[in-house]
Design a protein around this motif. Sequence first.
Motif, PDB file in Angstrom:
ATOM      1  N   ALA A 333       0.867  -1.184  -0.052  1.00  0.00           N
ATOM      2  CA  ALA A 333       0.021  -0.152   0.078  1.00  0.00           C
ATOM      3  C   ALA A 333       0.940   1.386   0.026  1.00  0.00           C
ATOM      4  CB  ALA A 333      -1.060   0.034   1.225  1.00  0.00           C
ATOM      5  N   ARG A 336       2.654   1.527  -3.478  1.00  0.00           N
ATOM      6  CA  ARG A 336       1.522   2.070  -4.331  1.00  0.00           C
ATOM      7  C   ARG A 336       1.373   3.351  -4.464  1.00  0.00           C
ATOM      8  NH1 ARG A 336      -4.064   2.633  -4.830  1.00  0.00           N
ATOM      9  NH2 ARG A 336      -4.866   1.490  -6.639  1.00  0.00           N
ATOM     10  N   ARG A 345      -8.674   4.201  -6.001  1.00  0.00           N
ATOM     11  CA  ARG A 345      -9.086   2.879  -5.285  1.00  0.00           C
ATOM     12  C   ARG A 345      -8.821   1.934  -6.689  1.00  0.00           C
ATOM     13  NH1 ARG A 345     -14.057   3.655  -1.346  1.00  0.00           N
ATOM     14  NH2 ARG A 345     -12.857   5.191   0.129  1.00  0.00           N
ATOM     15  N   ALA A 348      -6.530  -1.386  -6.778  1.00  0.00           N
ATOM     16  CA  ALA A 348      -5.880  -1.846  -5.347  1.00  0.00           C
ATOM     17  C   ALA A 348      -5.926  -3.191  -4.818  1.00  0.00           C
ATOM     18  CB  ALA A 348      -6.605  -0.895  -4.376  1.00  0.00           C
TER      19      ALA A 348
END
Length: 479
Positions: A333, A336, A345, A348
Amino acid sequence: MRTDSSPGTLPAREHLPAAPAGTPVLDVVIPVYNEEKDLRPCVRRLHAHLERTFPYAFRITIADNASTDTTPQVAGRLAAEIPEVTTFRLEQKGRGRALRAVWSASDAPVLAYMDVDLSTDLNALLPLVAPLISGHSDLAIGSRLARSSRVVRGPKREFISRAYNLILRGSLQARFSDAQCGFKAIRRDVAQVLLPLVEDTGWFFDTEMLVLAERAGLRIHEVPVDWVDDPDSTVHIVRTATDDLKGVWRVGRALATGSLPLDRIARPFGDDPRDRDIEDVPKGLARQLVGFCVVGALSTLFYLLLYSGFRLFTGSQIANALALLVSAVANTAANRRLTFGVRGRGGAVRHQAQGLVVFGIGLALTSGSLAALNAATSEPAHSTELAVLVAANLAATVLRFLLFRAWVFPDRREDDPAVRTPYEATPYAAAPYADTPYDATPYGTAPFRAGAAADATWPDATPQLLPVRPHDSDSRDLR
């Protein structure tokens, strides 16, 4: 850094070209509310200064924010007396609302505004707009907090101003020095795509505009100013400060969630050396390596803490697997968002799934290292286990970066929904204010209905420039 000109992005910044005299190059907006006393001397002084020092044609626009005194009548008389003066009437208060409305309707390539009290010395006006005309910068602001600024004001306002800018630096990572000085300018092409994203209609308008511009990578030029506080200012400090803090929270939350389509404001800087294609050097590699190393160091620390905690209740293999699983999710996360710049999102879940595959490889490396250690020593010390795990994680980290860059977060086309923000996945009309009615009123003394101005029709062609000399023949010589 992106160098294409996809729909909605700004063109490469250039010096404004020369063209017929009389075309307004600069539009200076003066927002006013019940300023019947100060409006006339302010406009007269500003007009005289521009006539004497500004080498291009200009316009002064009075934006009346629903004044209840004789301000509209004073503005009308000024517009009738001076050809370069026009006035807009808005039926709602709000400095941000006035600036958005007038800037959206203006045809001048450079837009500016200043407070009616003229606290800022006007000698800073030409240095303010010159970088915008030359193509050097996108926005320009006067700064009372620059080292060479000369400011006269009380300790209370000084403290509030510096405290506010410290809050902006700490919460929104702002790098500009003075958000609230009433002395700013912006190129029209930048305003066209930036203003629809600015929600505030009051005093926080300036701050929100600057934060979004800075986050989008636009260039903000700062000019040190000479500034004298107006003791008769009608600004309500407590209410303004409260509204500003609410705005900081709103903008910070929007930036954190990636809900703002800042890529639409990106400009392909053709002369930026960071944009040049250099053989054998992958784009963004240095920045990604730095980000990955920072995230990796924090993730390793987090992993070791988790392992030490799980080790108290279970064996080394299970503790290692649990610690690596939790830290891998957090690591994916963080990389990213921070290392590879993927916001929103979209994609994801897929990225986390791919990250778990990378986690499996790391688990195999670290578990194999522990198995080898246990085979060599029946009861290894805890410090030895940690040392082996650190070495194994270093090897896994190198492999993780390569897999992240080549497989999980590769360079994608602009139309890939996995790397687009929520706004970019929908037509541009879905941006804030895009569905709000707007009445375009021609310049002149005419009433103006307030409303969001994102739908204002912008002229396609940039007006041409030509220095106006005292001996030139233009409309001002006919007075």
